[in-house]
Design a protein around this motif. Structure first.
Motif, PDB file in Angstrom:
ATOM      1  N   ALA A   1       4.396  -1.876   5.403  1.00 16.65           N
ATOM      2  CA  ALA A   1       5.479  -1.670   4.430  1.00 16.65           C
ATOM      3  C   ALA A   1       6.163  -0.321   4.597  1.00 16.65           C
ATOM      4  O   ALA A   1       7.058   0.009   3.823  1.00 16.65           O
ATOM      5  CB  ALA A   1       4.939  -1.813   3.012  1.00 16.65           C
ATOM      6  N   GLN A   2       5.762   0.466   5.596  1.00 15.73           N
ATOM      7  CA  GLN A   2       6.320   1.805   5.759  1.00 15.73           C
ATOM      8  C   GLN A   2       7.812   1.767   6.095  1.00 15.73           C
ATOM      9  O   GLN A   2       8.591   2.586   5.603  1.00 15.73           O
ATOM     10  CB  GLN A   2       5.547   2.564   6.839  1.00 15.73           C
ATOM     11  CG  GLN A   2       4.171   3.038   6.398  1.00 15.73           C
ATOM     12  CD  GLN A   2       4.233   4.094   5.305  1.00 15.73           C
ATOM     13  OE1 GLN A   2       5.184   4.868   5.219  1.00 15.73           O
ATOM     14  NE2 GLN A   2       3.201   4.124   4.467  1.00 15.73           N
ATOM     15  N   GLU A   3       8.222   0.844   6.945  1.00 15.00           N
ATOM     16  CA  GLU A   3       9.644   0.776   7.300  1.00 15.00           C
ATOM     17  C   GLU A   3      10.482   0.451   6.071  1.00 15.00           C
ATOM     18  O   GLU A   3      11.553   1.035   5.859  1.00 15.00           O
ATOM     19  CB  GLU A   3       9.883  -0.267   8.389  1.00 15.00           C
ATOM     20  CG  GLU A   3      11.346  -0.355   8.817  1.00 15.00           C
ATOM     21  CD  GLU A   3      11.578  -1.360   9.940  1.00 15.00           C
ATOM     22  OE1 GLU A   3      12.724  -1.855  10.048  1.00 15.00           O
ATOM     23  OE2 GLU A   3      10.629  -1.627  10.700  1.00 15.00           O
TER      24      GLU A   3
ATOM     25  N   ILE B   1       5.504   1.046  -5.388  1.00 15.74           N
ATOM     26  CA  ILE B   1       4.116   0.961  -5.838  1.00 15.74           C
ATOM     27  C   ILE B   1       3.255   0.294  -4.783  1.00 15.74           C
ATOM     28  O   ILE B   1       3.576  -0.800  -4.294  1.00 15.74           O
ATOM     29  CB  ILE B   1       4.044   0.165  -7.161  1.00 15.74           C
ATOM     30  CG1 ILE B   1       4.911   0.849  -8.233  1.00 15.74           C
ATOM     31  CG2 ILE B   1       2.604   0.048  -7.643  1.00 15.74           C
ATOM     32  CD1 ILE B   1       5.046   0.042  -9.515  1.00 15.74           C
ATOM     33  N   GLY B   2       2.164   0.940  -4.441  1.00 13.86           N
ATOM     34  CA  GLY B   2       1.213   0.402  -3.492  1.00 13.86           C
ATOM     35  C   GLY B   2       0.091  -0.361  -4.176  1.00 13.86           C
ATOM     36  O   GLY B   2       0.137  -0.617  -5.382  1.00 13.86           O
ATOM     37  N   PRO B   3      -0.950  -0.713  -3.430  1.00 19.00           N
ATOM     38  CA  PRO B   3      -2.086  -1.438  -4.023  1.00 19.00           C
ATOM     39  C   PRO B   3      -2.844  -0.585  -5.036  1.00 19.00           C
ATOM     40  O   PRO B   3      -2.942   0.634  -4.903  1.00 19.00           O
ATOM     41  CB  PRO B   3      -2.970  -1.760  -2.801  1.00 19.00           C
ATOM     42  CG  PRO B   3      -2.087  -1.613  -1.608  1.00 19.00           C
ATOM     43  CD  PRO B   3      -1.092  -0.559  -1.972  1.00 19.00           C
ATOM     44  N   GLY B   4      -3.364  -1.251  -6.056  1.00 16.58           N
ATOM     45  CA  GLY B   4      -4.309  -0.635  -6.963  1.00 16.58           C
ATOM     46  C   GLY B   4      -3.791   0.354  -7.974  1.00 16.58           C
ATOM     47  O   GLY B   4      -4.585   1.065  -8.597  1.00 16.58           O
ATOM     48  N   ILE B   5      -2.471   0.418  -8.192  1.00 15.88           N
ATOM     49  CA  ILE B   5      -1.942   1.491  -9.043  1.00 15.88           C
ATOM     50  C   ILE B   5      -0.804   1.020  -9.958  1.00 15.88           C
ATOM     51  O   ILE B   5      -0.208   1.816 -10.666  1.00 15.88           O
ATOM     52  CB  ILE B   5      -1.475   2.673  -8.149  1.00 15.88           C
ATOM     53  CG1 ILE B   5      -1.374   3.976  -8.947  1.00 15.88           C
ATOM     54  CG2 ILE B   5      -0.184   2.335  -7.432  1.00 15.88           C
ATOM     55  CD1 ILE B   5      -1.171   5.199  -8.081  1.00 15.88           C
ATOM     56  N   GLN B   6      -0.525  -0.269  -9.996  1.00 22.97           N
ATOM     57  CA  GLN B   6       0.618  -0.775 -10.757  1.00 22.97           C
ATOM     58  C   GLN B   6       0.514  -0.437 -12.240  1.00 22.97           C
ATOM     59  O   GLN B   6       1.485   0.027 -12.852  1.00 22.97           O
ATOM     60  CB  GLN B   6       0.754  -2.291 -10.585  1.00 22.97           C
ATOM     61  CG  GLN B   6       1.962  -2.882 -11.296  1.00 22.97           C
ATOM     62  CD  GLN B   6       2.122  -4.370 -11.052  1.00 22.97           C
ATOM     63  OE1 GLN B   6       1.272  -4.999 -10.404  1.00 22.97           O
ATOM     64  NE2 GLN B   6       3.190  -4.945 -11.560  1.00 22.97           N
TER      65      GLN B   6
ATOM     66  N   PRO C   1       9.319  -5.321   0.035  1.00 22.13           N
ATOM     67  CA  PRO C   1       8.226  -5.386  -0.951  1.00 22.13           C
ATOM     68  C   PRO C   1       8.385  -4.449  -2.156  1.00 22.13           C
ATOM     69  O   PRO C   1       7.460  -4.313  -2.942  1.00 22.13           O
ATOM     70  CB  PRO C   1       7.016  -4.943  -0.104  1.00 22.13           C
ATOM     71  CG  PRO C   1       7.604  -3.962   0.870  1.00 22.13           C
ATOM     72  CD  PRO C   1       8.991  -4.459   1.180  1.00 22.13           C
ATOM     73  N   PHE C   2       9.573  -3.823  -2.299  1.00 18.09           N
ATOM     74  CA  PHE C   2       9.752  -2.854  -3.386  1.00 18.09           C
ATOM     75  C   PHE C   2      10.954  -3.199  -4.268  1.00 18.09           C
ATOM     76  O   PHE C   2      11.601  -2.305  -4.810  1.00 18.09           O
ATOM     77  CB  PHE C   2       9.896  -1.436  -2.809  1.00 18.09           C
ATOM     78  CG  PHE C   2       8.738  -1.004  -1.956  1.00 18.09           C
ATOM     79  CD1 PHE C   2       7.464  -0.912  -2.489  1.00 18.09           C
ATOM     80  CD2 PHE C   2       8.916  -0.715  -0.609  1.00 18.09           C
ATOM     81  CE1 PHE C   2       6.381  -0.530  -1.702  1.00 18.09           C
ATOM     82  CE2 PHE C   2       7.851  -0.328   0.186  1.00 18.09           C
ATOM     83  CZ  PHE C   2       6.576  -0.243  -0.355  1.00 18.09           C
ATOM     84  N   VAL C   3      11.261  -4.482  -4.414  1.00 18.60           N
ATOM     85  CA  VAL C   3      12.329  -4.915  -5.316  1.00 18.60           C
ATOM     86  C   VAL C   3      11.787  -4.859  -6.746  1.00 18.60           C
ATOM     87  O   VAL C   3      10.735  -5.450  -7.026  1.00 18.60           O
ATOM     88  CB  VAL C   3      12.800  -6.336  -4.960  1.00 18.60           C
ATOM     89  CG1 VAL C   3      13.859  -6.811  -5.938  1.00 18.60           C
ATOM     90  CG2 VAL C   3      13.333  -6.370  -3.533  1.00 18.60           C
TER      91      VAL C   3
END
Length: 301
Positions: A60-62, A21-26, A161-163
């Protein structure tokens, strides 16, 4: 014949989805995952579809690529910008994968971060069986346990950042002895989210899932009122006390429809000494709006 039967059976099951999940969409993702047609799994290893929601920042792409490569074959990525209803497309994608459809190749090279060169000056290995960073992963080293002084292995790792049990975007560096956190530093704050991600219903639902009450969590996320006495008793009194209130009190407030505290917690001081499960409860007892202002360690600021 048996393979075709199994494929049809699998296709009828909920689509196993791992979310990044990225910014603004959780909040939009959490509403989507309430659908019985989707199974939001806790690990990429249990997924077939990688749901990438929103615009993932460059830094956060890697991490996103590493998550992608952990999803077993056959696999596909589904990107969603938060508009429209993606559920029919996700169901179709799952049926295709269950029938042996096309799969995505790895994005990262299948190689360790550092080559193994034995003992040397670049941190690849220590002396004998101890120390060093073989293949780029630091070995755990013995240190006194803060609870009783016993010498246990201490291991340091970065999480995020995706745990799934952490807010999207949050990166923590923690040192663990067993399941006890010895130290914690915030390396990246959570992604900014819309105000509805901090609504009491969603905040309470996240904590209810952590204490093992997923059905109650779904009910609360859909707007039902719940006393959840069992959940409150499952949270130790005094855990994560901040600004005059503990984690149990913050959950009780959310279940009553209250917004909760606004002062950002100092996670680096709240988490040490807690067991892993307790630490996850403490972090999720603060809303995304509050955690967006959490202090970042100086070396990463």
């Amino acid at each position: 014949m048996a393979v075709n039967w199994l494929a049809r059976l699998a296709a009828a099951a909920p689509a196993p989805v791992f979310t990044c999940i990225g910014p603004g969409i959780q909040a939009a993702v959490e509403r989507l995952c309430l659908s019985p047609a989707l199974d939001r799994v806790a690990t990429p290893r249990a997924a077939a579809i990688l749901l990438v929601a929103g615009e993932i920042p460059d830094h956060a792409q890697e991490a996103l690529d590493r998550v992608h490569d952990q999803v077993p074959h056959p696999r596909q990525t589904f990107r969603w910008d938060g508009t429209g209803d993606p559920e029919p497309a996700l169901r179709d994608l799952w049926r295709d994968l269950a029938a042996g459809g096309d799969t995505e190749t790895d994005r990262r090279p299948d190689a360790p971060p550092n080559d193994w060169c034995g003992v040397g000056p670049h941190g690849q290995g220590g002396k004998g069986m101890m120390g060093g960073t073989p293949y780029g992963r630091p070995m755990a080293m013995t240190a006194d346990d803060p609870r009783d002084g016993l010498a246990l292995d201490a291991y340091t790792a970065r999480l995020g950042p995706f745990v799934p049990m952490l807010p999207p975007g949050l990166v923590l560096e923690v040192t663990l002895q067993g399941d006890v956190i010895v130290s914690a530093e915030v390396r990246a704050a959570p992604f900014a989210q819309p105000d509805d991600a901090s609504a009491p219903d969603f905040c309470a639902a996240r904590m209810l899932r952590l204490v093992g009450l997923p059905r109650d969590a779904d009910r609360v996320a859909r707007g039902a009122r719940l006393r959840a006495i069992t959940a409150l008793r499952a949270i130790p009194e005094g855990l994560g006390r901040h600004d005059g209130q503990d984690a149990r009190g913050r959950l009780a407030g959310w279940l009553a429809g209250e917004r909760g505290p606004e002062a950002a917690p100092a996670l680096a001081t709240l988490l040490p000494g807690l067991e892993w499960s307790e630490a996850m409860l403490v972090i999720n007892s603060f809303s995304p709006a509050t955690l967006a202002h959490v202090a970042i360690s100086k070396e990463d600021a």
